[in-house]
Design an enzyme around this catalytic site. Structure first.
Site, mmCIF file in Angstrom:
data_model
loop_
_atom_site.group_PDB
_atom_site.id
_atom_site.type_symbol
_atom_site.label_atom_id
_atom_site.label_comp_id
_atom_site.label_asym_id
_atom_site.label_seq_id
_atom_site.Cartn_x
_atom_site.Cartn_y
_atom_site.Cartn_z
ATOM 1 N N LYS A 152 -7.169 1.557 -2.470
ATOM 2 C CA LYS A 152 -6.618 0.724 -1.196
ATOM 3 C C LYS A 152 -7.046 2.065 -0.704
ATOM 4 O O LYS A 152 -7.264 1.736 0.140
ATOM 5 C CB LYS A 152 -4.914 0.023 -1.512
ATOM 6 C CG LYS A 152 -4.838 -0.323 -0.050
ATOM 7 C CD LYS A 152 -5.893 -1.730 0.140
ATOM 8 C CE LYS A 152 -5.182 -1.149 2.037
ATOM 9 N NZ LYS A 152 -4.371 -2.128 1.943
ATOM 10 N N LYS A 172 0.426 5.387 8.141
ATOM 11 C CA LYS A 172 0.913 5.578 7.438
ATOM 12 C C LYS A 172 0.191 5.532 5.671
ATOM 13 O O LYS A 172 0.410 5.935 5.481
ATOM 14 C CB LYS A 172 2.204 4.598 6.451
ATOM 15 C CG LYS A 172 2.528 4.114 5.121
ATOM 16 C CD LYS A 172 2.080 3.614 4.296
ATOM 17 C CE LYS A 172 2.102 1.895 4.823
ATOM 18 N NZ LYS A 172 1.199 0.701 3.255
ATOM 19 N N SER A 210 1.607 -1.304 0.075
ATOM 20 C CA SER A 210 -0.340 0.379 0.069
ATOM 21 C C SER A 210 0.834 1.075 0.256
ATOM 22 O O SER A 210 1.365 1.840 0.959
ATOM 23 C CB SER A 210 -0.608 0.095 0.902
ATOM 24 O OG SER A 210 -1.698 -1.202 1.864
#
Length: 301
Positions: free
Chosen positions: A171, A239, A96
């Site tokens: 995502k 993150k 990701s």
């Protein structure tokens, strides 16, 4: 299976995904900085190798790494995949990362005749183990079709969303929905606990209605058991939401709820919770309300 597959990144998600590729009969080469993870895969039948070696020997190379810079270094670095990758090799990045990094890597790969897909996943460790991850893919349709068999070994719902960068953008959207869902659920659980009702019975009462969700069913039982062992670490989701805000700002898309969620993650990190599962978001709200969500009646009764 005729394809030789490389797998770089044997963490919580990567290790079971690599094991599923082995079980499916692929000839697999693996690498991770965690030598114990590599040894476990070698014992299961894989071969240990480096990124630069995989470029020489593998037809498909999967990366499953924590952040953008890790992927960039692994593919574009001095000892990276593209130093040796032959024309026709396909890189599948299942990490990701940011859309900008994905497009940069895909552009460099294309110059060498190397295909690249961004194919991040959703479903957490349980679905990584049983090979039923949801996979959102960005890249060329011909490249996607050429490696669909590999993707079907680790995932169930596999969707080509669009051009390069589309998978990682999907995502980011997924992470907004999942993590804000956990935050909303946490507020509700803390309210119920503070009111002194049986939170488990409340969960059973609402799960069949419109408030029911996959997130609710996956996380509430763990929260009630005070089980915050990471399937998706707070640090990783921090993150991801940081990447969400960066992408949103680049596109002039205000995301007020996501920006608040990012601060919640930073608060949890400051409180030493960064290695907890993201279901541990509930602990932020528990601290505010001075209550703990657990089975049975709350501590106030």
């Amino acid at each position: 299976m005729t394809k030789k597959v490389g797998f770089i990144g044997l963490g919580i998600m990567g290790k079971p995904m690599a094991l599923n590729l082995l079980k499916a009969g692929y000839e697999l080469t693996v690498f991770d900085i965690n030598t114990q993870a590599v040894e476990a895969l070698v014992e299961a039948g894989a071969t240990a190798g480096t990124a630069i070696e995989m470029g020489e020997t593998c037809d498909v190379i999967i990366t499953m790494l924590p952040a953008s810079q890790h992927v960039k270094d692994t593919v574009l670095g001095e000892t990276g995949i593209l130093k040796t990758a032959k024309k026709g090799t396909v890189i599948i990045d299942m990490s990701s990362i940011t859309p900008g990094t994905t497009v940069e890597i895909a552009t460099a790969a294309a110059k060498q005749g190397v295909g690249m897909l961004d194919a991040p996943v959703s479903g957490g460790e349980p679905k990584a183990i049983d090979g039923t991850l949801a996979i959102m893919v960005g890249g060329e349709e011909s490249v996607f079709e050429s490696v669909k068999d590999v993707l079907q070994t680790v995932g169930k719902e596999i969707t080509l969303v669009g051009k390069s960068g589309s998978g990682v953008t999907a995502k980011l959207a997924n992470q907004i929905i999942v993590n804000l869902n956990i935050a909303a659920m946490s507020e509700a659980l803390v309210l119920a606990a503070k009111a002194g009702i049986d939170v488990e019975k409340m969960y059973q009462a609402i799960r069949g209605g419109l408030a029911g969700s996959a997130v609710l069913d996956a996380k509430v039982p763990l929260i009630l058991d005070r089980n915050f062992v990471a399937g998706g670490k707070i640090s990783i989701n921090l993150k991801d939401i940081t990447n969400v805000m960066g992408a949103a700002h680049d596109l002039d898309v205000p995301l007020p709820l996501s920006s608040h969620l990012l601060e919640i993650f930073h608060a949890l990190k400051a409180n030493g919770k960064e290695n907890d599962d993201h279901g541990g978001i509930v602990q932020y709200y528990e601290k505010l309300a001075n209550v703990e969500v657990r089975r049975g009646l709350s501590e106030n009764d």
